[in-house]
Write a protein that holds these residues in place. Structure first.
Motif, PDB file in Angstrom:
ATOM      1  N   LEU B 151       0.702  -1.748   0.359  1.00  0.00           N
ATOM      2  CA  LEU B 151       0.177  -0.016  -0.118  1.00  0.00           C
ATOM      3  C   LEU B 151       0.957   1.033  -0.151  1.00  0.00           C
ATOM      4  CD1 LEU B 151      -3.096  -0.863   2.524  1.00  0.00           C
ATOM      5  CD2 LEU B 151      -3.139  -0.577  -0.303  1.00  0.00           C
ATOM      6  N   THR B 152       2.325   0.868   0.821  1.00  0.00           N
ATOM      7  CA  THR B 152       2.817   2.961   0.968  1.00  0.00           C
ATOM      8  C   THR B 152       3.683   2.403  -0.463  1.00  0.00           C
ATOM      9  OG1 THR B 152       4.578   1.199   2.151  1.00  0.00           O
ATOM     10  CG2 THR B 152       2.572   3.145   3.624  1.00  0.00           C
ATOM     11  N   GLN B 153       4.166   1.251  -1.183  1.00  0.00           N
ATOM     12  CA  GLN B 153       5.415   0.791  -2.510  1.00  0.00           C
ATOM     13  C   GLN B 153       4.463   2.314  -3.412  1.00  0.00           C
ATOM     14  OE1 GLN B 153       7.748  -0.196  -2.089  1.00  0.00           O
ATOM     15  NE2 GLN B 153       8.584   0.539  -4.245  1.00  0.00           N
ATOM     16  N   TRP B 154       3.142   1.252  -3.205  1.00  0.00           N
ATOM     17  CA  TRP B 154       2.379   2.106  -4.303  1.00  0.00           C
ATOM     18  C   TRP B 154       1.432   3.796  -4.460  1.00  0.00           C
ATOM     19  CZ3 TRP B 154      -0.675  -3.648  -5.033  1.00  0.00           C
ATOM     20  CH2 TRP B 154       0.355  -4.107  -5.436  1.00  0.00           C
ATOM     21  N   GLY B 155       1.458   3.803  -2.884  1.00  0.00           N
ATOM     22  CA  GLY B 155       1.706   5.143  -2.424  1.00  0.00           C
ATOM     23  C   GLY B 155      -0.054   5.620  -2.578  1.00  0.00           C
ATOM     24  N   LEU B 156      -0.516   4.161  -2.279  1.00  0.00           N
ATOM     25  CA  LEU B 156      -2.738   4.227  -1.630  1.00  0.00           C
ATOM     26  C   LEU B 156      -2.481   4.583  -0.493  1.00  0.00           C
ATOM     27  CD1 LEU B 156      -2.937   0.959  -3.570  1.00  0.00           C
ATOM     28  CD2 LEU B 156      -4.049   3.136  -4.247  1.00  0.00           C
ATOM     29  N   ALA B 157      -0.925   4.689   0.598  1.00  0.00           N
ATOM     30  CA  ALA B 157      -1.812   4.788   1.964  1.00  0.00           C
ATOM     31  C   ALA B 157      -0.081   5.861   2.654  1.00  0.00           C
ATOM     32  CB  ALA B 157      -0.995   3.533   3.059  1.00  0.00           C
ATOM     33  N   ASP B 158       0.000   7.157   3.371  1.00  0.00           N
ATOM     34  CA  ASP B 158       1.830   7.725   3.218  1.00  0.00           C
ATOM     35  C   ASP B 158       2.022   6.762   4.959  1.00  0.00           C
ATOM     36  OD1 ASP B 158       0.259   9.395   1.908  1.00  0.00           O
ATOM     37  OD2 ASP B 158      -0.666  10.953   3.840  1.00  0.00           O
TER      38      ASP B 158
END
Lengths: 417, 312
Positions: B151-158
Motif C-alpha cells: 500500500l505504501t509502495q503504490w502510494g495508496l497509503a502515506d
C-alpha cells in the motif's frame, strides 16, 4: 533351534521385567507442571545426575493458559507439583480446592528466603504456599549496538530519544496490545522509575491515591513520549513479539520488559544470536527497577507420592538448587544463599533487585487485586485508552481510582473523587 | 413350533413394525444427542446457578449470575458492547459469503477455462487450521507486513495502516479473516445449489429469449434460497458461539479497547480470565452468558430453519 530362540526370548523378557522392576523400586517419578520452558534444561540435569535421591521429575511445560490445564488435571489428582504465579489472588482458588497447602505442613526449612521473596508465595492467610525460586526484574532493556551510552536522568533520556528518532530508529517500542504486558510490565516499570517508594506503599495501604500529582505527572511524562513520536507509531497494532523483534533487529532501541527476555531461551537470540542487551531503570525521580518473585514451587497435598514431593521441595530450598538455577537457567534465584555467579547479566540483575527496586508491589498487593473490578484490568484498559488518545493522564488516574473506589478498596474513603 | 413363530409374526402389524423400525433408527441419534448435547445443556443451566472458578467447591448463588450480567454496569456494558459488535461481525461475514461467495460460485458454474483450478484455489484455505490462518493473516496485515508494504509502495497509503491496532478497522479486519478462511465452504454450498438447478428450466428460459443475467436472476436465484438460509444459520450459530480468530490474535482482552470483543471472547474471558488478570474467573457467570447467547440467537435460527423447511 526353535527351543533356543524361545528360551532366549523368555530370558530377555524376564531380564527386562526384572530391570524395570528394579528401576521402579529405585525411583519415584513426580509430575510437575510449569509455564517456564527455560527450566527444562535444569530439570533434565537434576534427573540425569540423580540430584534428588530416588526421585525423578517429569516436567510438563504449558506456555499458554496453564491455569486451565491445572483446573482440568487437578480433577484427577495431577500434578504432584506445579510452578505457581506470585500473589495471593492466584493461589486462592487452589487453596480453596484443597490442592495447595502451606509448605510448613511438610516442614520445609524456609529460613534462606527473605521477606521480599516470600511475599509472592504468601496467601491471604499469611501462610507460605510454595518455595520461591526465581526473582525477576523489569526495567528498560536496550540493544547495545544501537544505544551505547546510558542516560542518567530524564532529560538525557529524552535527548537520546530525539537523537534516535532523527536516525529513523524507534526510541522506545511498546506493546500496546497485550493486557498482561500493559499492567504487569509497562505500568509497574513506569511506577518504579517515575514515582516513589512512599507513594507505591501508600496506594497499597490506601493512604495515597492514583489521582495524586506524582502519579498523574508520571503518566503525563510517558504520554508526552508518545506525543513527541518517541514510541512506535501504532503501539496498539504491535504485540509482545513485534516489540521484541524490533529491539532484536535494532530497528527499535529500547523496550520496557522483564529480564526473562535476555535469558538464553529468549526468541530474541534466534533473531540475532550476537544480540547484546543492556538494562537500566527509567531514570526518573525514583530511578528504580521493578523486582519481584516470579514463581514459586507449590505442591498438591493429595499427591500419592508426598514423600517424593517433600524431597523435591527440600531440593528447591537448598543452596545447590540456587547455584544450579543461576548457572543453568541464567536467572536470579530467590533464596539468600551465596551463589557464585559468573554471568554478568545475572550478577547485575541480582544487584539491581537487591539494591534498587521499588519496595512496594501494587501488582501483587491483595488490597488492590482482590477487589472487583481490580487494579489489573483497570490499569490495562486505562493504559490502552491513554495510548489510543481516548483519555488524558489525569483521566487514567481517575479511571483507576474510581474503579477501585466502586469496590471495597481500602483507600476508597481517603481517595474519594 | 413353526406355527408358534408364524403366530407371533402375525401379531405385529405393519404399522407396529414401522414404529419399531423408526424407533430403532432414531435411537442412536437420540442417544448421541442426549449424551453430547441435551445433558450438557442441562448441566450448563446448573452451572449458571453457581459461583465456581473451575476448581474446588461450587457456591450456589441462584440467579445471581444472570442478574450480574444483566444489571451490574461492569458486566452489562461489556455484554452490550460484545453483542453489538457480534452483530456487525456477523453482518460483514454473511455479506461477504452471500455476495462474493455467490459471485464466485456463479463464475465457477460457467464452463470457463481453468474452472477446476479455481475451485481448488477457492477451497484451499478452508481445510487449513484456524491457528495457522490467524497467524499468517496477522503477519500479512501487520504495519511491517506485505499488505502495508504494498500500500505504501503504490502510494495508496502515506503510512502503514494499523489494521489490527485501530478500533475502527480491527473488527472488520477480523471478519474479513474469517470470510477468507471459510469462503470455500460457502462457495461449495452455493455451487451445489446452482448445479441442482434443472437444466431444462434454464434451456426453457433461454429459448424464451432471457439473457444470462435474467436466467440467473429468475431461475437460479430462487433455487438458491435454501442454500443461503443454511449458510446464514450455520454462520449465525458459529460466530455467536466461537471466537477462535479473535482469541488467537487479539487474546481474551479482545483489544484494542475491546473493539473486537464478541460474545465468544466475553464468555471465554469470564470463564478463564483475560491476559490482564488470570485470577478473576467464574465458570458460573460464563455459563449464564452462554445461555443468554443461546436464547438470543435461538429465535433467529428457528425462524430461518422453519422457513427453509417450508420452502423445501
Amino acid at each position: 533351534m526353535k527351543l533356543i530362540k524361545k528360551t532366549l526370548v523368555l530370558a530377555t523378557a524376564a531380564a527386562t521385567l526384572a530391570t524395570s522392576h528394579l528401576a521402579f523400586a529405585e525411583s519415584t517419578t513426580v509430575e510437575m507442571y510449569s509455564w517456564r520452558i527455560q527450566d527444562e534444561a535444569l530439570i533434565d540435569y537434576i534427573n540425569e545426575k540423580n540430584l534428588i535421591p530416588g526421585v525423578q521429575i517429569n516436567l510438563n511445560v504449558y506456555t499458554e493458559d496453564i491455569e486451565s490445564k491445572l483446573r482440568i488435571d487437578m480433577q484427577t489428582n495431577r500434578p504432584d507439583l506445579y510452578h505457581a504465579k506470585a500473589g495471593s489472588a492466584w493461589m486462592q482458588p487452589w487453596i480453596d480446592a484443597g490442592v495447595a497447602a502451606p509448605v510448613s505442613d511438610l516442614g520445609i526449612d524456609m529460613s534462606a528466603f527473605g521477606e521480599a521473596a516470600l511475599a509472592g508465595a504468601t496467601g491471604s492467610d499469611g501462610q507460605v504456599y510454595g518455595v520461591p525460586f526465581v526473582m525477576q526484574m523489569e526495567s528498560i532493556l536496550y540493544n547495545k549496538s544501537v544505544l551505547t551510552t546510558e542516560p542518567t536522568n530524564l532529560e538525557e533520556l529524552e535527548a537520546t530519544f530525539e537523537d534516535l528518532k532523527a536516525q529513523g530508529i524507534v526510541p522506545l517500542h511498546v506493546d500496546g496490545r497485550d493486557g498482561w504486558y500493559l499492567n504487569q510490565v509497562l505500568h509497574e516499570t513506569l511506577l518504579a522509575g517515575l514515582t516513589s517508594d512512599e507513594w507505591a506503599q501508600g496506594v497499597v495501604e490506601g493512604t495515597a491515591c492514583f489521582t495524586d500529582d506524582i502519579y498523574v505527572d508520571a503518566m503525563a511524562r510517558f504520554k508526552s513520549w508518545q506525543d513527541k513520536g518517541y514510541l512506535n507509531p501504532n503501539p496498539m497494532a504491535d504485540d509482545y513479539g513485534a516489540m521484541r523483534t524490533g529491539v532484536a533487529l535494532g530497528t527499535s532501541a529500547m523496550m520496557i520488559d522483564g529480564i526473562w527476555s535476555a535469558t538464553p531461551a529468549s526468541p530474541m537470540y534466534q533473531i540475532d544470536p550476537e544480540l547484546q542487551l543492556g538494562y537500566m531503570a527509567i531514570p526518573g525521580s525514583a530511578n528504580k527497577v521493578y523486582g519481584f518473585t516470579d514463581a514459586h514451587l507449590a505442591y498438591n497435598p493429595q499427591s500419592d507420592d508426598i514423600e517424593a514431593v517433600e524431597k523435591v521441595l527440600e531440593f528447591y530450598a537448598s543452596p545447590m538448587f540456587a547455584q544450579l538455577f543461576a548457572d543453568l537457567v541464567e536467572a536470579v534465584p530467590a533464596s539468600n544463599y551465596p551463589v557464585d555467579v559468573n554471568n554478568e547479566r545475572v550478577q547485575m540483575a541480582s544487584e539491581m533487585i537487591a539494591n534498587n527496586s521499588l519496595v512496594a508491589q501494587p501488582f501483587f498487593a491483595d488490597s488492590l487485586i482482590s477487589v472487583d473490578p481490580g487494579y489489573r484490568p483497570l490499569v490495562s484498559e486505562g493504559l490502552q485508552e491513554l495510548l489510543a488518545g481516548k483519555i488524558t493522564p489525569r483521566g487514567l488516574a481517575e479511571k483507576i481510582q474510581s474503579g477501585l473506589n466502586q469496590s471495597d478498596y481500602i483507600g476508597a474513603a481517603n481517595c474519594a473523587l | 413350533m413353526p406355527d408358534d413363530k408364524q403366530a407371533s409374526r402375525v401379531k405385529l402389524s405393519y404399522r407396529t413394525i414401522e414404529k419399531i423400525q423408526r424407533t430403532l433408527l432414531l435411537t442412536p441419534g437420540v442417544l448421541l444427542y442426549s449424551v453430547f448435547n441435551f445433558i450438557p445443556l442441562l448441566m450448563l443451566f446448573y452451572l449458571s446457578l453457581v459461583d465456581w472458578p473451575g476448581i474446588g467447591p461450587k457456591e450456589f448463588v441462584g440467579l445471581d449470575n444472570f442478574a450480574k450480567v444483566l444489571t451490574q454496569p461492569y458486566y452489562r456494558d461489556q455484554m452490550i458492547n460484545a453483542l453489538l459488535q457480534n452483530v456487525i461481525f456477523f453482518t460483514v461475514i454473511i455479506g461477504c459469503f452471500l455476495i462474493i461467495g455467490t459471485g464466485l460460485a456463479l463464475l465457477l458454474s460457467f464452463r470457463t477455462y481453468g474452472r477446476k483450478t479455481y475451485q481448488v484455489l477457492f477451497f484451499l484455505p478452508y481445510p487449513m487450521a484456524g491457528a495457522a490462518v490467524a497467524y499468517l493473516l496477522d503477519l500479512f496485515v501487520h504495519p511491517r507486513g506485505p499488505l502495508n508494504a504494498a500500500l505504501t509502495q503504490w502510494g495508496l497509503a502515506d503510512a502503514p495502516i494499523p489494521f489490527l491496532g485501530s478500533e475502527d478497522t480491527s473488527l472488520i479486519t477480523m471478519a474479513l479473516f474469517y470470510s477468507w478462511h471459510r469462503m470455500g465452504f460457502a462457495i461449495i454450498l452455493i455451487l451445489s445449489g446452482i448445479l441442482a438447478v434443472r437444466t431444462d428450466l434454464l434451456e426453457a428460459s433461454m429459448l424464451d429469449g432471457a439473457s444470462r443475467w435474467q436466467s440467473i436472476r429468475h431461475v437460479v436465484f430462487p433455487v438458491l434460497g435454501p442454500a443461503f438460509i443454511l449458510i446464514t444459520v450455520i454462520v449465525l450459530v458459529d460466530v455467536f458461539n466461537n471466537a477462535d480468530y479473535i482469541l488467537l490474535i487479539m487474546g481474551p482482552e479482545a483489544g484494542p479497547l475491546r473493539s473486537t470483543d464478541i460474545m465468544g471472547t466475553f464468555l471465554f474471558r469470564t470463564a478463564f480470565g483475560g491476559s490482564a488478570d488470570t485470577t478473576d474467573t467464574n465458570f458460573g457467570l460464563a455459563a449464564a452468558i452462554g445461555l443468554l447467547t443461546a436464547l438470543m440467537i435461538l429465535p433467529a435460527a428457528i425462524f430461518l430453519a422453519l422457513r427453509n423447511l417450508r420452502k423445501t
